[in-house]
Design an enzyme around this catalytic site. Structure first.
Site: not given
Ligand code: UN1
Length: 528
Positions: A283, A317
């Site tokens: 990720e 993110c």
């Protein structure tokens, strides 16, 4: 931008102290002045590594210290996790689910305190801190249901009186390396799913947020004990990249490593794990865009951009980093965004009404300032913000920036983990999608439009190239029920909901021959 320092007072010595009940909260969560950073079913008395001080970006003061885990102790801890796995995998999955149900409930009881600790240790506002704990609770609930649904398949065999099936088995210890920005939730997505799958977990939290990790582990520990779970089902190793991170990546007793962090670091982890042919779940960085079409509800779009770009001080993110606006509504949209930025309250993230706290550390502030410098040099125009705020309780407070820029500039192509929003102009929906996709990352994306054709184009195979694509909803704040992750340099991993669980298990295809013959597949005759 309104700055506020209420709730934080200066002490006689000039240092800053909070008026708030953090002391009680730390006590309720079992955080001592000095804490062991190693847990393998027991809290290690001597984890063997150097000490680490966790300080709050809110006021710059130390919160508590942690003794980190040495390389040697980390090796032993991984061994403990492996031993626990050999027992845990024999527990029936619904029984494992029952343990996870209780862990979820324990987090429910501590949601407020944990949310406050997240807020205090990394700087996001309290509602977002509590939201993060809610993600842990939600994924626990999801995992409980899942524990009765690891469905395999039955496939038609080409051979008579043969049965072909597929089943899912526990995989082994899972290494979970998490980042500072979601110090509890990312562990939750991984750990709750891993546990019901019959896996064990070795958690390496960010060294910025070890106390949240310790508090979460303490809560889970009580439940594991009450249920007589094998010691080491959940392990925690607070420690450096060398002592802990690279050991997790190198150790073939850990078949799967989940890593959340920058693309650069993720690449290193991925290469190391790949060398031993282990699996990774990555990720990594995002460079997420909101497209505003000429047929958008502008009011909705602007409100969404605010949460997406300024929430968690631009340190998700999934943060909205680029705003791509159709030329016919460009001036109006940018005017509204800049006006909305002017009303954002910045200050103590535990105080009601504050929308943005500090950045996590000095490095983050420096990176933001360096990025803005690069933008200016390239010819970009800072429309608002982008300043260090003076007279705040620490030197980590900045004003979020809106900047007119060009998509191909290297700085716009990079993920700067800070509240900088680049605004870009497009002449059509096709051009806007092309601009959005013209970056190396592929995490999250969003389109604001009331036009069905535009929406469908965006969600089609030639639309957004991201793992997440939303219409009339922002880039951040994904629900746990979907698979979370992104394409290209975001790393391709999928965590959390949907069928992400399959990565935490091993798939086995079986044929049972219940005939009296030995027919071969493909009709091959061999020696008869
Ligand atoms: C992250 O920033 O690492 O979608 C994860 C979101 C959150 C998770 C972000 N649910 O913004």
């Amino acid at each position: 931008m309104k700055a506020t320092t209420a709730g934080i007072r200066r002490t006689a010595g000039g240092s800053l102290k909070t008026d708030d009940p953090m002391k009680d909260i730390l006590q309720a969560l079992g955080i001592a002045p000095v804490n062991s950073g190693g847990y393998d079913g027991e809290w290690m008395k001597d984890p063997g590594g150097p000490g680490l001080e966790s300080s709050s970006p809110v006021d710059g003061n130390a919160i508590a210290a942690v003794t980190t885990v040495s390389g040697e102790r980390c090796d032993a801890l991984i061994g403990q996790s492996r031993d626990a796995f050999l027992k845990w995998r024999d527990w029936p999955a619904p029984k494992r689910g029952e343990v996870v149900r209780q862990i979820g409930n324990a987090f429910r009881q501590h949601k407020r305190e944990l949310g406050a600790l997240v807020s205090w240790e990394m700087g996001k506002i309290r509602p977002e801190g509590e939201g993060e704990i809610q993600e842990v609770i939600d994924i626990a609930d999801f995992a409980v249901g899942l524990s009765r649904q690891f469905h395999g398949r039955v496939m038609p065999s080409e051979r008579p009186d043969h049965r072909m099936t597929e089943s899912w088995h526990p995989l082994g210890p899972v290494g979970v390396i998490t980042a500072f920005n979601f110090p509890a939730a990312v562990w939750g997505w991984n750990a709750m799913i891993a546990l019901v799958c019959g896996d064990t977990v070795v958690w390496k939290p960010s060294s910025q947020t070890p106390l949240t990790a310790i508090a979460c582990t303490r809560i889970a520990d009580r439940v594991l004990r009450e249920n007589g779970c094998p010691a080491g089902v959940l392990c925690l190793a607070v420690g450096g990249g060398e002592a802990v991170g690279s050991r997790i990546a190198c150790d073939s007793r850990i078949p799967l490593v989940s890593f959340t962090g920058s693309t650069a670091q993720g690449r290193r982890v991925s290469e190391t794990v790949a060398k031993r042919l282990g699996r990774t779940l990555l990720e990594l960085g995002g460079n997420n865009a909101v497209i505003v079409s000429e047929r958008a509800d502008l009011e909705m779009a602007v409100r969404t951009v605010l949460f997406g770009a300024v929430g968690t001080a631009g340190q998700r993110c999934t943060t909205t980093r680029r705003l791509i606006v159709h030329k016919s509504v460009y001036d109006e949209t940018v005017r509204r965004v800049v006006r909305a930025y002017g009303k954002i309250r910045i200050g103590n993230p535990l105080e009601a009404g504050v929308l943005m706290g500090p950045l996590v550390n000095r490095g983050a502030v420096e990176e933001m300032m360096a990025a803005l410098e690069q933008v200016r040099t390239a010819g970009g125009r800072v429309l608002c913000g982008g300043e260090r705020l003076r007279d705040m309780p620490s030197d980590l407070y900045v004003s979020p920036a809106v900047v007119e820029a060009s998509n191909e500039w290297p700085i716009v192509q990079a993920e700067t983990f800070a509240p900088i929003l680049y605004v870009l102009k497009a002449g059509s929906i096709e051009e806007a999608i092309a601009i959005q996709n013209a970056v190396s990352q592929g995490l999250s994306s969003s389109l604001f439009t009331l036009d069905l054709r535009e929406a469908e184009l965006f969600l089609s195979g030639r639309g957004s190239d991201c793992g997440i694509a939303n219409v009339n909803a922002g880039t951040s704040g994904a629900e746990i029920g979907g698979a979370f992750g992104g394409e290209k340099e975001t790393g391709g991993g999928r965590e959390s909901g949907s069928d992400a669980w399959k990565q935490y298990m091993r798939r086995q295809t079986s044929v049972v021959n219940w005939s009296k013959d030995l027919p071969l597949a493909q009709g091959i005759r061999f020696g008869d």
